[in-house]
Enzyme design. Structure first.
Site, PDB file in Angstrom:
ATOM      1  N   HIS A  80      51.878  19.661 -19.533  1.00  0.00           N
ATOM      2  CA  HIS A  80      50.583  19.633 -18.859  1.00  0.00           C
ATOM      3  C   HIS A  80      50.069  21.054 -18.774  1.00  0.00           C
ATOM      4  CE1 HIS A  80      53.355  20.518 -15.592  1.00  0.00           C
ATOM      5  NE2 HIS A  80      52.359  20.748 -14.735  1.00  0.00           N
ATOM      6  N   HIS A  82      49.086  23.176 -16.198  1.00  0.00           N
ATOM      7  CA  HIS A  82      49.166  24.127 -15.090  1.00  0.00           C
ATOM      8  C   HIS A  82      49.583  25.495 -15.634  1.00  0.00           C
ATOM      9  CE1 HIS A  82      49.524  20.969 -11.650  1.00  0.00           C
ATOM     10  NE2 HIS A  82      48.292  21.409 -11.797  1.00  0.00           N
ATOM     11  N   ASP A  84      51.685  27.657 -14.892  1.00  0.00           N
ATOM     12  CA  ASP A  84      53.091  28.039 -15.073  1.00  0.00           C
ATOM     13  C   ASP A  84      53.735  27.296 -16.248  1.00  0.00           C
ATOM     14  OD1 ASP A  84      52.796  25.732 -13.454  1.00  0.00           O
ATOM     15  OD2 ASP A  84      54.799  25.949 -12.607  1.00  0.00           O
ATOM     16  N   HIS A  85      52.921  26.555 -17.028  1.00  0.00           N
ATOM     17  CA  HIS A  85      53.475  25.793 -18.152  1.00  0.00           C
ATOM     18  C   HIS A  85      52.886  26.133 -19.518  1.00  0.00           C
ATOM     19  CE1 HIS A  85      55.936  22.806 -15.909  1.00  0.00           C
ATOM     20  NE2 HIS A  85      55.214  23.330 -14.928  1.00  0.00           N
TER      21      HIS A  85
HETATM   22 ZN   LIG Z   1      52.457  21.344 -12.672  1.00  0.00          ZN
END
Ligand SMILES: [Zn+2]
Length: 292
Positions: A80, A82, A84-85
């Site tokens: 996904h 976000h 931090d990804h």
């Molecule tokens: Zn997330």
């Protein structure tokens, strides 16, 4: 920051092989929300896929390049978008020439209660995987499993050869995930959790926290936790005919929790309330919620 582990002891940056096909590299972004940090998974031997490259952090991208070690990269994948990804997909694609294959992009202006959960609006996949679509390499096959809820574009990836599931933030190894409206959706999250309960995966590899053995048990307990929370909320909104605010509910229900987590907790309570509202069981007026 009060962390339940010693930061200096974390194996940030090193490739740790945890199964014949799966290695992981920990990104240097620990926080009360990311636990020890984002775990990037490197799948395969002679050629590889990289799952959730994490933040666009120079040291982490260098560590991933070292872990890849010049092997062909068939896919750079994000569960996904976000922050931090997925931001690491871009520098890694530039470094390796590999395609970005995975979840759909999502443009939502939501700074939310935590900066790293803001959406990566620059994410630009080469190919979007629909539920059931696959990417493969030498001896490995990854199959997308649509699991909306934490975000609407969330995918898990099943590694067919090891009966393993990369769960991103849908299931984390150490905590329940934040379901934050408007994009986070509690009803969708519960449906996606039921999907996992009904599968027979042998192990989960979450983006935060340790691998999960006996994974269906954890998925069931996550669902039970949300049902308990829903019951608490129903009781809270049933007491006062003038209704109750979300901060009042959070103060009651999250006693003993680090107050820095209250805004995120408030988002999860809101997600439950929206779900209850859609089921005709709750109503809101001027920020006060009542049972119906
Ligand atoms: Zn997330």
């Amino acid at each position: 920051m009060d962390m339940p582990f010693d930061l200096a002891s974390l194996p940030t940056g090193a490739l740790i092989q945890i199964s014949p096909l799966v290695g992981r590299v920990l990104a240097p972004n620990p926080s009360p929300f990311t636990f020890t940090g984002t775990q990037t998974y490197v799948v395969g031997n002679r050629d590889v896929a990289v799952i959730d490259p994490g933040p666009d952090d120079l040291a982490h991208i260098a560590a991933l390049n070292a872990a890849i070690g010049g092997r062909p990269v068939r896919a750079i994948m994000a569960t996904h978008t976000h922050r931090d990804h997925s931001p690491g997909t871009r520098p890694l694609a530039r470094a390796t020439g590999a395609p970005i294959i995975g979840c759909a992009p999502l443009v939502i202006d939501d700074s939310g209660p935590r900066a790293d959960a803001a959406f990566d609006v620059d994410y630009a996949p080469t190919r979007i995987l629909a539920d059931g679509e696959r990417v493969s390499g030498d001896g490995w096959t990854l199959e997308a499993l649509a699991t909306p809820g934490h975000t609407s574009n969330h995918l898990c990836f099943a590694l067919l050869e090891e009966n393993a599931l990369f769960t991103g933030d849908h299931i984390m190894g150490w905590s329940t995930s934040v379901v934050s409206p408007p994009d986070g959706d509690m009803a969708a999250y519960m449906r996606s959790m039921q999907l996992l309960v009904d599968r027979d995966d042998a192990i989960y590899y979450p983006a935060h926290g340790d691998p999960v053995e006996k994974p269906q048990r954890l998925a069931r307990s996550m669902m039970g936790h949300r049902r308990n929370r829903e019951g608490q909320i129903l009781r809270a909104i049933g007491v006062d005919p003038d209704g109750v605010t979300i901060p009042e509910m959070v103060g009651q229900m999250y006693k003993g929790v680090d107050p820095r987590l209250y805004p995120a907790a408030g988002r999860s309570v809101l997600a439950h309330l929206i779900d209850l509202q859609q089921r005709g069981m709750a109503a809101e007026q001027d920020g006060r919620w009542q049972a119906r």
